[in-house]
Scaffold this motif. Sequence first.
Motif, mmCIF file in Angstrom:
data_model
loop_
_atom_site.group_PDB
_atom_site.id
_atom_site.type_symbol
_atom_site.label_atom_id
_atom_site.label_comp_id
_atom_site.label_asym_id
_atom_site.label_seq_id
_atom_site.Cartn_x
_atom_site.Cartn_y
_atom_site.Cartn_z
ATOM 1 N N HIS A 220 0.824 -1.209 0.000
ATOM 2 C CA HIS A 220 0.000 0.000 0.000
ATOM 3 C C HIS A 220 0.861 1.264 0.000
ATOM 4 N N ARG A 221 1.937 1.265 0.792
ATOM 5 C CA ARG A 221 2.797 2.448 0.875
ATOM 6 C C ARG A 221 3.757 2.551 -0.304
ATOM 7 N N GLY A 222 4.108 1.439 -0.902
ATOM 8 C CA GLY A 222 5.065 1.450 -2.003
ATOM 9 C C GLY A 222 6.481 1.719 -1.549
ATOM 10 N N LYS A 223 6.773 1.462 -0.278
ATOM 11 C CA LYS A 223 8.103 1.683 0.274
ATOM 12 C C LYS A 223 8.497 0.494 1.131
ATOM 13 N N SER A 224 9.790 0.262 1.207
ATOM 14 C CA SER A 224 10.313 -0.806 2.055
ATOM 15 C C SER A 224 11.259 -0.185 3.077
ATOM 16 N N ASP A 225 10.720 0.162 4.237
ATOM 17 C CA ASP A 225 11.521 0.771 5.288
ATOM 18 C C ASP A 225 11.066 0.233 6.640
ATOM 19 N N TRP A 226 11.618 0.802 7.715
ATOM 20 C CA TRP A 226 11.341 0.313 9.058
ATOM 21 C C TRP A 226 9.916 0.608 9.506
ATOM 22 N N LYS A 227 9.264 1.567 8.875
ATOM 23 C CA LYS A 227 7.907 1.912 9.292
ATOM 24 C C LYS A 227 6.930 0.774 9.028
ATOM 25 N N ASN A 228 7.165 -0.013 7.995
ATOM 26 C CA ASN A 228 6.265 -1.123 7.699
ATOM 27 C C ASN A 228 6.231 -2.119 8.857
ATOM 28 N N ALA A 229 7.394 -2.425 9.395
ATOM 29 C CA ALA A 229 7.454 -3.377 10.512
ATOM 30 C C ALA A 229 6.795 -2.798 11.760
ATOM 31 N N VAL A 230 6.973 -1.501 11.985
ATOM 32 C CA VAL A 230 6.353 -0.873 13.163
ATOM 33 C C VAL A 230 4.834 -0.893 13.051
ATOM 34 N N TYR A 231 4.319 -0.513 11.887
ATOM 35 C CA TYR A 231 2.863 -0.536 11.686
ATOM 36 C C TYR A 231 2.320 -1.959 11.807
ATOM 37 N N SER A 232 3.042 -2.897 11.213
ATOM 38 C CA SER A 232 2.595 -4.288 11.271
ATOM 39 C C SER A 232 2.631 -4.811 12.700
ATOM 40 N N GLY A 233 3.664 -4.446 13.454
ATOM 41 C CA GLY A 233 3.734 -4.876 14.844
ATOM 42 C C GLY A 233 2.593 -4.319 15.676
ATOM 43 N N CYS A 234 2.233 -3.074 15.413
ATOM 44 C CA CYS A 234 1.115 -2.476 16.143
ATOM 45 C C CYS A 234 -0.194 -3.185 15.819
ATOM 46 N N VAL A 235 -0.416 -3.480 14.533
ATOM 47 C CA VAL A 235 -1.652 -4.170 14.140
ATOM 48 C C VAL A 235 -1.707 -5.571 14.737
ATOM 49 N N THR A 236 -0.580 -6.292 14.673
ATOM 50 C CA THR A 236 -0.551 -7.660 15.189
ATOM 51 C C THR A 236 -0.739 -7.678 16.702
#
Length: 201
Positions: free
Chosen positions: A153-169
């Motif tokens: 969705h973001r079209g980027k591969s950075d550390w924010k993806n893991a943070v957002y995913s960790g929050c959702v999980t």
Amino acid sequence: MAASTSGSDGTESGVPSGVSAESNPGIDQFQYSALLDHLIGDKRQIKELNPMVMGALPMPHKSDEQKKIERAMESCTFKAAFACVAGAVLGGAFGIFTAGIDTNVGFDPKDPMRTPTAREVLKDMGNRGMSYAKNFAIVGAMFSFTECLIESHRGKSDWKNAVYSGCVTGGAIGFRAGLKAGVLGCGGFAAFSAAIEYYLR
């Protein structure tokens, strides 16, 4: 003795007859300048690099089957399934390890004085390993799937993806115990994911 070609006006290579290279030092300078122009100057011939050649080895053309396999391996479903299997293996090993160092494994709460048999100990270790494997598999699949969706969705591969995913999980797992647990789970998983990403990057 160097050979030279005679021109129509009786000169040799642009030099009047009777004048040798030894008596005219400008000839060597002229030849050196011409050589530099062909090597690094404007007259240098630039070879076009073939994109199909890397390291002097031709890259084989990918077939349609290989492209399909690559697309399947890059899909969120495959990543989630792989994380699920890896989490189950890791969780099972961790559960068996913790059960092996636990002194209360196999003991009956109704009769704590009775010494457990080897069968009871192995059964308790297996149950704990299965429980850890199930939990790790669920967490791994959820984290990997949500991270892949957020990255797409973001079209980027950075550390924010893991943070957002960790929050959702963490939030999804914690909300089963209430709103406060969900918020704490979101913050805890997000912080843990950020720390892992910082360490890995």
